[in-house]
Each structure stands twice: as structure tokens, then as C-alpha cells.
Scaffold this active site. Structure first.
Site, PDB file in Angstrom:
ATOM      1  CG  LEU A 122      -2.021  -1.113   1.200  1.00  0.00           C
ATOM      2  CD1 LEU A 122      -2.948  -0.955   2.389  1.00  0.00           C
ATOM      3  CD2 LEU A 122      -2.816  -1.171  -0.101  1.00  0.00           C
ATOM      4  CG  ASP A 123       3.790   4.377   1.079  1.00  0.00           C
ATOM      5  OD1 ASP A 123       3.352   5.117   0.169  1.00  0.00           O
ATOM      6  OD2 ASP A 123       4.549   4.781   1.976  1.00  0.00           O
TER       7      ASP A 123
END
Length: 200
Positions: free
Chosen positions: A93-94
């Protein structure tokens, strides 16, 4: 320890602990090794190995983008690592160059799992955060989303950055960036036109 913490401090603690759990869960040759965890009354320290080759971003900025062959070699490593992480039930997610290191053998190492979380196949996530330049449209729109698909979107943005030295969506402020992401509006730079497909 937790009884004396303010909300922000507790949130930072939970982030650190989740980071540690994710690193241990996906421990392999491409994730940085946590050597030791130390705790004081105020902080938790993670002692990690030194990657030796700096950040992926450094390689990208050296020549305004990487050569196709080198970008393909490293991107293939990243995709295989993400497949492994997803099989372990972890979404990143990053995904961005700043969260990846390069070891002394010029291979990718994942160095930051602060926004990572576990997921269950078939269930959607409701966590709406991340680096605006690198997140999927459904996260920008605060809709429930499937974690692996969000990572796959970010992989595309990462490859664009590796080849061009630029972000896919660039604007003067986050509001305009979000607008571009929702519209899917980005420039196909001359470097990318006619680039031959390379198998993963």
C-alpha cells in the site's frame, strides 16, 4: 507503557509494531532484515541491516530514468516480491522508489512496510491513506478496495518512474494530483513510445 501514551504516540507504536510484524511475515531475500527490537519508556527502536546501495530513487535520479534493461531486471524482482507478499496475505500500500533500497549486489530490497497490512482474499479494505502520488483511484475516492489490485496500480506508477525519472501524475498541489488520478490523465513521454515489451 501504553497507559501513559497519548493517541498519537499510541498510533506510532501500532505502526511500528505492524511494520515489524509485516517484515517478519514476508521475511525473504528481498525484504530488509530486522536485527533487533529495543524498547524504552518512550520509543521502540528497530535495528535493521544496511542495504549498502542506497535507495532505488537514487538510481532513478542519476540519469533521469533508468536504462530499459536495468529497469526491467529490477522491476521483475519487485513484481516477484509482491507476488510473494500477497501469497503471505500482506499488501504493501505504499510502493514507491523511496521505500526500496538496493543492496551491494544491485538487487532490490524492500525497506519500509509502515502502511502495510494483512488482507483476506475476497474481502475489501477500508484504509484510506498512502502517498498521494502513488495510490490507486479507489483509495483517492475513499471507496472500499482490494489490496492486491491497489498494489498492482502502484507497480505501474513505479515502472513509469523507473523509466522516465518522473511521476505519472504531476500537478502543483494534491488536489490537482487527485483529479488527474481519478481521470487517469498522464503524459506518455517520447521515451515510452515504441518501447519493446519485455517479458516478466
Amino acid at each position: 507503557m501504553c497507559d501513559n501514551m497519548k493517541g498519537q504516540q499510541f498510533g506510532q507504536l501500532m505502526t511500528t509494531l505492524l511494520n515489524t510484524v509485516c517484515l517478519q511475515t514476508v521475511k525473504n531475500d528481498m525484504s530488509i532484515c530486522v536485527i533487533k527490537v529495543m524498547e524504552t519508556n518512550e520509543y521502540i527502536y528497530l535495528i535493521m541491516e544496511h542495504t549498502g546501495g542506497g535507495q532505488l530513487m537514487g538510481l532513478i535520479l542519476q540519469n533521469d530514468g533508468m536504462q530499459d534493461e536495468e529497469a526491467h531486471r529490477l522491476f521483475r524482482q519487485i513484481v516477484h516480491a509482491m507476488q510473494y507478499f500477497h501469497q503471505k496475505g500482506i499488501v504493501h500500500l505504499d510502493l514507491k522508489p523511496e521505500n526500496m533500497g538496493v543492496d551491494t549486489g544491485s538487487n532490490i530490497t524492500f525497506i519500509d512496510f509502515d502502511l502495510s497490512t494483512r488482507f483476506t482474499a475476497g474481502k475489501k479494505l477500508k484504509r484510506f491513506f498512502g502517498t498521494v502520488l502513488h495510490v490507486a483511484p479507489e483509495i483517492i475516492q475513499e471507496k472500499e478496495y482490494k489490496g492486491p489490485q491497489a498494489d498492482i496500480w502502484s507497480l505501474g506508477l513505479l515502472l513509469y518512474a523507473m523509466l522516465t525519472g518522473k511521476c505519472s501524475f504531476e500537478a502543483s498541489n494534491n488536489r490537482e494530483v487527485k483529479k488527474l488520478i481519478k481521470q487517469g490523465t498522464y503524459d506518455i513521454l517520447p521515451r515510452l513510445r515504441g518501447t519493446p515489451e519485455l517479458p516478466l
